[in-house]
Design a protein around this motif. Structure first.
Motif, PDB file in Angstrom:
ATOM      1  N   GLY A 191       0.800  -1.221   0.000  1.00  0.00           N
ATOM      2  CA  GLY A 191       0.000   0.000   0.000  1.00  0.00           C
ATOM      3  C   GLY A 191       0.831   1.269   0.000  1.00  0.00           C
ATOM      4  O   GLY A 191       0.635   2.127  -0.832  1.00  0.00           O
ATOM      5  N   ILE A 192       1.765   1.419   0.942  1.00  0.00           N
ATOM      6  CA  ILE A 192       2.555   2.647   1.023  1.00  0.00           C
ATOM      7  C   ILE A 192       3.696   2.675   0.007  1.00  0.00           C
ATOM      8  O   ILE A 192       4.243   3.721  -0.275  1.00  0.00           O
ATOM      9  N   ASN A 193       4.037   1.512  -0.525  1.00  0.00           N
ATOM     10  CA  ASN A 193       5.060   1.438  -1.570  1.00  0.00           C
ATOM     11  C   ASN A 193       4.862   0.143  -2.350  1.00  0.00           C
ATOM     12  O   ASN A 193       3.985  -0.643  -2.030  1.00  0.00           O
ATOM     13  N   ASP A 194       5.668  -0.062  -3.360  1.00  0.00           N
ATOM     14  CA  ASP A 194       5.570  -1.295  -4.130  1.00  0.00           C
ATOM     15  C   ASP A 194       5.957  -2.473  -3.241  1.00  0.00           C
ATOM     16  O   ASP A 194       6.722  -2.333  -2.304  1.00  0.00           O
ATOM     17  N   GLY A 195       5.447  -3.633  -3.582  1.00  0.00           N
ATOM     18  CA  GLY A 195       5.814  -4.823  -2.849  1.00  0.00           C
ATOM     19  C   GLY A 195       4.719  -5.315  -1.925  1.00  0.00           C
ATOM     20  O   GLY A 195       3.564  -4.890  -2.009  1.00  0.00           O
ATOM     21  N   GLU A 196       5.110  -6.206  -1.054  1.00  0.00           N
ATOM     22  CA  GLU A 196       4.190  -6.874  -0.146  1.00  0.00           C
ATOM     23  C   GLU A 196       4.555  -6.587   1.301  1.00  0.00           C
ATOM     24  O   GLU A 196       5.738  -6.472   1.645  1.00  0.00           O
ATOM     25  N   TYR A 197       3.529  -6.483   2.136  1.00  0.00           N
ATOM     26  CA  TYR A 197       3.744  -6.426   3.572  1.00  0.00           C
ATOM     27  C   TYR A 197       3.569  -7.850   4.072  1.00  0.00           C
ATOM     28  O   TYR A 197       2.519  -8.468   3.878  1.00  0.00           O
ATOM     29  N   VAL A 198       4.604  -8.389   4.667  1.00  0.00           N
ATOM     30  CA  VAL A 198       4.610  -9.774   5.136  1.00  0.00           C
ATOM     31  C   VAL A 198       4.580  -9.748   6.655  1.00  0.00           C
ATOM     32  O   VAL A 198       5.366  -9.036   7.286  1.00  0.00           O
TER      33      VAL A 198
END
Length: 165
Positions: A109-116
């Motif tokens: 949400g705040i940047n590209d990629g995934e929050y794991v």
């Protein structure tokens, strides 16, 4: 034995003795392969009534590498990290101790990629070693990123674990 034969023999023995002398052993953690802190990145402690957070990244930014969150005194951790792609586990290492935690992924949400995110316990050996050494590493496939504390932030790591229980 003549003096002319004795001197070369003594020199040869001295040279052999020097080769057989063991090198001094270093007991310094830094010399033992501990990672060096990275400029501008560090561990940041945030404490509120009932909840404690220790996060590694750039101060006052959305640049987060790894965070640990606990309810004060619970002994339980919620781990969070930013990854390039969804991950099924968080694989952490500190000073030879390793642990793999089943993980959940969602868009950062705040940047590209995934929050794991994953759940852990403060008593897990990898976190107890991190508490003592001041560094932990996260693996993503074959890539290893180390998160080492600067000297000024090392006491915050202890404060965090003392508060979490």
């Amino acid at each position: 034995m003549h003096a002319t034969k004795t001197v070369p023999a003594l020199l040869a023995l001295s040279a052999l003795a020097a080769c057989a002398t063991p090198a001094p052993v270093s007991t310094s953690v830094a010399d033992a392969g501990a990672p060096a802190p990275v400029a501008n990145y560090d561990w940041h402690l945030h404490q509120e009534p009932g909840e404690d957070t220790l996060a590694y990244g750039l101060a006052n930014s959305d640049e987060l590498k790894l965070q640990l969150v606990c309810r004060t005194g619970s002994g339980r951790l919620e781990l969070g990290a930013i990854a390039d792609k969804p991950m099924r586990e968080l694989y952490l290492e500190s000073g030879g101790d390793t642990e793999r935690y089943p993980a959940r992924s969602e868009a950062a949400g705040i940047n590209d990629g995934e929050y794991v995110s994953a759940d852990a316990q403060t008593k897990d050996p990898v976190f107890q070693r991190f508490r003592r050494l001041g560094w932990i590493a996260a693996w993503q496939g074959d890539d290893r990123e180390t998160y080492a504390a600067h000297p000024a932030s090392k006491p915050d790591i202890e404060r965090f674990f003392a508060a979490c229980g």
